[in-house]
Enzyme design. Structure first.
Site, PDB file in Angstrom:
ATOM      1  N   HIS A  67       0.839  -1.201   0.000  1.00 58.69           N
ATOM      2  CA  HIS A  67       0.000   0.000   0.000  1.00 58.69           C
ATOM      3  C   HIS A  67       0.876   1.253   0.000  1.00 58.69           C
ATOM      4  CE1 HIS A  67      -3.889  -2.135   1.578  1.00 58.69           C
ATOM      5  NE2 HIS A  67      -3.794  -2.140   0.259  1.00 58.69           N
ATOM      6  N   ASP A  69       0.801   4.177   1.287  1.00 58.42           N
ATOM      7  CA  ASP A  69       1.148   4.954   2.490  1.00 58.42           C
ATOM      8  C   ASP A  69       2.341   4.355   3.243  1.00 58.42           C
ATOM      9  OD1 ASP A  69      -0.741   2.874   3.023  1.00 58.42           O
ATOM     10  OD2 ASP A  69      -1.201   3.726   4.987  1.00 58.42           O
TER      11      ASP A  69
HETATM   12 ZN   LIG Z   1      -1.444   1.879   5.870  1.00 60.49          ZN
HETATM   13 ZN   LIG Z   2      -2.465  -1.021   4.188  1.00 63.21          ZN
END
Ligand SMILES: [Zn+2]
Ligand SMILES: [Zn+2]
Length: 306
Positions: A67, A69
């Site tokens: 992901h 982030d």
């Molecule tokens: Zn995250």
């Molecule tokens: Zn995640």
């Protein structure tokens, strides 16, 4: 020989996007002269400058999952090391797909990297040791999130246990007995059992840090992080949003507190806060109600692991 200081620095502690003065997930774990980077969200490099982390010293990057982030800061970080003409290679551990991701970014931007990347794509289905040195070891373990996600346990290795010289003569210890004592076994003489700690030097409590990025508390084997000294666990939401948390495969502050208590850890550090929380005090209060020794992670928090 001891590894030296073990220090955690939180570079970023927000979830999906940067806000309220918090960047996305990224942490530094300093082990004596070794520096590990745990995830690399956007803004990680800015925080390294803010908190005087020497990025040239980072030897290893541990990526939890794909992901953005936790990952969008990585190409920029590698680009900077390359511009700085660092000689030493950078070792990266991460899920399958990380090679393709980095290669796509650098190919599309026609980057000519001057740094060697040693990339290990991992996919452990049970806890698996991925690194061992004389001072510490790293174990990767699967957690439960929307995409394949791994936690990392960094443990100091048992320093050599030595048998006291006076004990050798006092008990006329044989070589096999000395070996057993060094391995932590008690001395047996007839029906008398002598605790090995009375005859040895150098055994001391070992330090450990477990990093659980995005995950639910259930659906994976948590026994690998039992009795860890410091546990980082995500608390994206308050428990009033438990249904939403579970739909998105995240955890609540209450759940993290309950898990820390159940696992018998020494200290819990929380983070990965949803952007809907400007003030993180309610998340800390909720976790503390279930596990007193909880610390709220924030960008710039530095913790010694004693
Ligand atoms: Zn995250
Ligand atoms: Zn995640």
């Amino acid at each position: 020989m001891s590894i030296g200081r073990m220090t955690l620095t939180i570079l970023g502690c927000n979830s999906a996007k940067p806000c309220h003065g918090r960047f996305q997930t990224s942490q530094i774990l300093q082990l004596g002269n070794e520096t590990l980077l745990l995830d690399c969200g956007e803004g990680a490099q800015i925080r390294m400058m803010d908190y005087k982390v020497k990025k040239s010293r980072i030897s290893t990057v541990l990526i939890s999952h794909m992901h953005g982030d936790h990952l969008y800061g990585l190409p920029g970080f590698i680009g900077s090391l390359s511009l700085d003409k660092r000689n030493a290679p950078l070792t990266i551990y991460g899920p399958v797909g990380i090679k393709t991701y980095l290669s796509a970014v650098f190919t599309a931007s026609q980057a000519h990297l001057s740094i060697d990347l040693v990339i290990h794509e991992i996919a452990p289905v049970v806890a698996e040791r991925i690194f061992l040195s004389k001072d510490y070891q790293i174990t990767a373990f699967p957690v439960s999130h929307r995409v394949p996600t791994y936690g990392y346990l960094v443990e100091e290795i048992n320093p050599t246990i030595n048998v006291e010289k006076s004990a050798i003569s006092r008990y006329s210890l044989t070589i096999p007995e000395i070996k057993k004592l060094k391995a932590g076994q008690d001395l047996v003489r007839g029906d008398q059992i002598i605790d090995h700690r009375q005859l040895t030097l150098g055994s001391k409590p070992l330090r450990s840090y477990a990093y659980c990025a995005d995950t639910t508390v259930a659906g994976w084997n948590t026994s690998v992080i039992e009795n860890t000294h410091t546990l980082y666990f995500e608390t994206t939401y308050l428990d009033e949003l438990r249904t939403k948390a579970h739909q998105r495969k995240h955890s609540t502050a209450r759940e993290a507190g309950e898990l820390a208590k159940q696992l018998g850890v020494n200290r819990l550090v929380i983070g990965h806060y949803s952007s809907q929380y400007r003030d993180i005090q309610p998340l800390l209060d909720e976790a503390k109600a279930y596990f007193e020794n909880t610390v709220a992670g924030y960008d710039g928090l530095i913790l010694e692991i004693e």
